[in-house]
Enzyme design. Structure first.
Site, mmCIF file in Angstrom:
data_model
loop_
_atom_site.group_PDB
_atom_site.id
_atom_site.type_symbol
_atom_site.label_atom_id
_atom_site.label_comp_id
_atom_site.label_asym_id
_atom_site.label_seq_id
_atom_site.Cartn_x
_atom_site.Cartn_y
_atom_site.Cartn_z
ATOM 1 N N SER A 193 -29.624 -28.747 -14.294
ATOM 2 C CA SER A 193 -29.474 -27.063 -14.237
ATOM 3 C C SER A 193 -29.846 -26.747 -12.898
ATOM 4 O O SER A 193 -30.836 -26.916 -12.100
ATOM 5 C CB SER A 193 -30.468 -26.816 -15.217
ATOM 6 O OG SER A 193 -30.737 -25.360 -14.965
ATOM 7 N N ASP A 195 -27.227 -21.684 -15.955
ATOM 8 C CA ASP A 195 -28.151 -21.001 -16.957
ATOM 9 C C ASP A 195 -27.903 -19.187 -16.612
ATOM 10 O O ASP A 195 -28.272 -18.711 -15.349
ATOM 11 C CB ASP A 195 -29.578 -21.225 -16.553
ATOM 12 C CG ASP A 195 -29.873 -22.374 -17.475
ATOM 13 O OD1 ASP A 195 -29.443 -22.623 -18.649
ATOM 14 O OD2 ASP A 195 -30.307 -23.263 -16.677
ATOM 15 N N HIS A 248 -25.143 -27.580 -15.283
ATOM 16 C CA HIS A 248 -25.530 -26.787 -16.222
ATOM 17 C C HIS A 248 -25.908 -25.421 -15.713
ATOM 18 O O HIS A 248 -26.721 -25.360 -14.551
ATOM 19 C CB HIS A 248 -26.715 -27.361 -17.013
ATOM 20 C CG HIS A 248 -27.219 -26.512 -18.101
ATOM 21 N ND1 HIS A 248 -26.813 -26.617 -19.236
ATOM 22 C CD2 HIS A 248 -28.215 -25.629 -18.099
ATOM 23 C CE1 HIS A 248 -27.449 -25.653 -20.167
ATOM 24 N NE2 HIS A 248 -28.181 -25.182 -19.474
ATOM 25 N N MET A 272 -27.750 -16.950 -21.894
ATOM 26 C CA MET A 272 -28.967 -16.143 -22.571
ATOM 27 C C MET A 272 -29.010 -14.738 -22.126
ATOM 28 O O MET A 272 -29.432 -14.078 -21.416
ATOM 29 C CB MET A 272 -30.133 -16.914 -21.731
ATOM 30 C CG MET A 272 -30.306 -18.224 -22.259
ATOM 31 S SD MET A 272 -31.489 -19.346 -21.099
ATOM 32 C CE MET A 272 -30.215 -19.605 -19.837
ATOM 33 N N HIS A 292 -24.571 -21.951 -20.168
ATOM 34 C CA HIS A 292 -25.456 -21.381 -21.113
ATOM 35 C C HIS A 292 -25.906 -19.943 -21.111
ATOM 36 O O HIS A 292 -26.500 -19.662 -19.975
ATOM 37 C CB HIS A 292 -26.682 -22.367 -20.886
ATOM 38 C CG HIS A 292 -27.897 -22.089 -21.668
ATOM 39 N ND1 HIS A 292 -29.015 -22.608 -21.481
ATOM 40 C CD2 HIS A 292 -28.024 -21.419 -22.875
ATOM 41 C CE1 HIS A 292 -29.744 -22.318 -22.607
ATOM 42 N NE2 HIS A 292 -29.199 -21.427 -23.397
ATOM 43 N N MET A 328 -28.936 -15.582 -17.283
ATOM 44 C CA MET A 328 -30.315 -14.608 -18.019
ATOM 45 C C MET A 328 -29.782 -13.349 -17.678
ATOM 46 O O MET A 328 -29.689 -13.139 -16.402
ATOM 47 C CB MET A 328 -31.369 -15.216 -17.392
ATOM 48 C CG MET A 328 -31.692 -16.730 -17.751
ATOM 49 S SD MET A 328 -33.346 -16.986 -17.358
ATOM 50 C CE MET A 328 -33.198 -19.050 -17.525
ATOM 51 N N MET A 349 -32.576 -26.115 -27.791
ATOM 52 C CA MET A 349 -33.757 -25.917 -26.687
ATOM 53 C C MET A 349 -35.019 -26.451 -26.912
ATOM 54 O O MET A 349 -35.429 -26.655 -28.200
ATOM 55 C CB MET A 349 -33.963 -24.356 -26.690
ATOM 56 C CG MET A 349 -32.752 -23.391 -26.249
ATOM 57 S SD MET A 349 -32.400 -23.761 -24.679
ATOM 58 C CE MET A 349 -33.501 -23.568 -23.451
ATOM 59 N N ASP A 408 -32.104 -29.081 -23.727
ATOM 60 C CA ASP A 408 -32.499 -28.470 -22.769
ATOM 61 C C ASP A 408 -33.900 -28.113 -22.682
ATOM 62 O O ASP A 408 -34.248 -27.195 -23.423
ATOM 63 C CB ASP A 408 -31.482 -27.239 -22.624
ATOM 64 C CG ASP A 408 -31.545 -26.436 -21.359
ATOM 65 O OD1 ASP A 408 -32.272 -26.631 -20.555
ATOM 66 O OD2 ASP A 408 -30.904 -25.292 -21.409
HETATM 67 C C1 DX5 Z 1 -34.423 -22.634 -19.698
HETATM 68 C C2 DX5 Z 1 -32.827 -23.231 -19.092
HETATM 69 C C3 DX5 Z 1 -32.722 -24.593 -18.746
HETATM 70 C C4 DX5 Z 1 -33.834 -24.904 -17.701
HETATM 71 C C5 DX5 Z 1 -34.393 -26.459 -17.772
HETATM 72 O O1 DX5 Z 1 -34.268 -21.448 -20.270
HETATM 73 O O2 DX5 Z 1 -32.192 -23.118 -20.076
HETATM 74 O O3 DX5 Z 1 -31.687 -25.129 -18.530
HETATM 75 O O4 DX5 Z 1 -33.357 -24.902 -16.180
HETATM 76 O O5 DX5 Z 1 -35.352 -26.632 -16.780
HETATM 77 P P1 DX5 Z 1 -36.334 -27.684 -17.003
HETATM 78 O O6 DX5 Z 1 -35.287 -29.049 -16.732
HETATM 79 O O7 DX5 Z 1 -37.139 -27.569 -15.498
HETATM 80 O O8 DX5 Z 1 -37.030 -27.588 -18.141
HETATM 81 ZN ZN ZN Z 2 -30.011 -24.056 -20.186
#
Ligand code: DX5
Ligand code: ZN
Length: 231
Positions: free
Chosen positions: A9, A36, A34, A69, A67, A38, A138, A180
């Protein structure tokens, strides 16, 4: 034999040098990137959007695993598809029409998936199995990297694995089972035994090196794979 994938990620990458980070983590053996997204609304953090996806797209042939969010999800899906995403997943709570959002992702040319928060029921997949290419569980509450793996996820993975296997037996179609949050060298084998085949790892990968050697992520990715092989 299960095909395992490591999906670092980039949330935990050095954003000032993001392009180089993507190039280096792929050179170190990562399978997917990956990504993310947000929105400071569905989750209490704000990250990166389609412009950044477009910027890193020319740097790698590896699939970009977006991903989402964000809430709502439909408006932004075509933008990510145009920006070069290969896989787009979203949280069922963030869409008013889950079936429609999944269809929209596929119509945009991407693989589609649902993401389940730790307390979200897997029943959301019951009536859309044929529209799922990927299921993402998750193992932390979404919003931040560097959190601790929630152990109950192991039971949920076993349940998801049995649903997916029964579906594959019936239809011949495979669905990826990704996990994840909080995945590390010391727990990845156990997580794989519970049924995951694709592993997001943010802080475990990008926190593993401080120098600038282009292969600095080799050691941790090799260690993750060795655990998968042994376990
Ligand atoms: C959290 C993200 C993850 C995050 C994982 O909301 O969706 O993808 O980056 O990070 P680690 O591996 O550090 O838990
Ligand atoms: Zn993620």
């Amino acid at each position: 034999m299960t095909l395992y994938r490591i999906a670092p990620s980039i949330l935990s990458a050095d954003f000032a040098r993001l392009g180089q980070e993507v190039t280096d983590v792929i050179a170190s053996g990562a399978d997917w990137i990956h990504f993310d997204v947000m929105d400071n609304h569905y989750v209490p953090n704000l990250t990166i959007g389609p412009l950044v996806c477009e910027a890193i797209r020319p740097l790698t042939q590896a699939p970009i695993d977006v991903h989402l969010m964000v809430k709502p999800v439909d408006r932004i899906i075509p933008d990510f598809a145009k920006a070069g995403a290969n896989i787009i997943t979203f949280h069922p709570e963030a869409s008013e029409h889950i079936d429609r959002s999944l269809s929209l992702i596929r119509e945009s040319g991407c693989k589609a998936g649902l993401v389940f928060n730790p307390a979200t029921s897997l029943s959301f997949m019951d009536h859309v199995m044929d529209k799922l290419d990927i299921v993402l569980l998750m193992s932390v509450n979404p919003g931040f990297g560097g959190q601790k793996f929630i152990p109950e996820t192991l039971n949920k993975l076993r349940l998801a694995r049995s649903i997916i296997d029964a579906y594959e037996e019936k239809t011949g179609r495979k669905i990826v089972l990704e996990v994840d949050g909080g995945v590390k060298v010391d727990n990845i084998a156990e997580i794989a035994r519970a049924g995951a085949d694709t592993f997001v790892a943010g802080s475990a990968v990008f926190g593993a090196a401080s120098d600038r050697d282009p292969h600095r992520y080799d050691r941790v990715i090799t260690a993750l794979r060795a655990e998968l092989k042994a376990g």
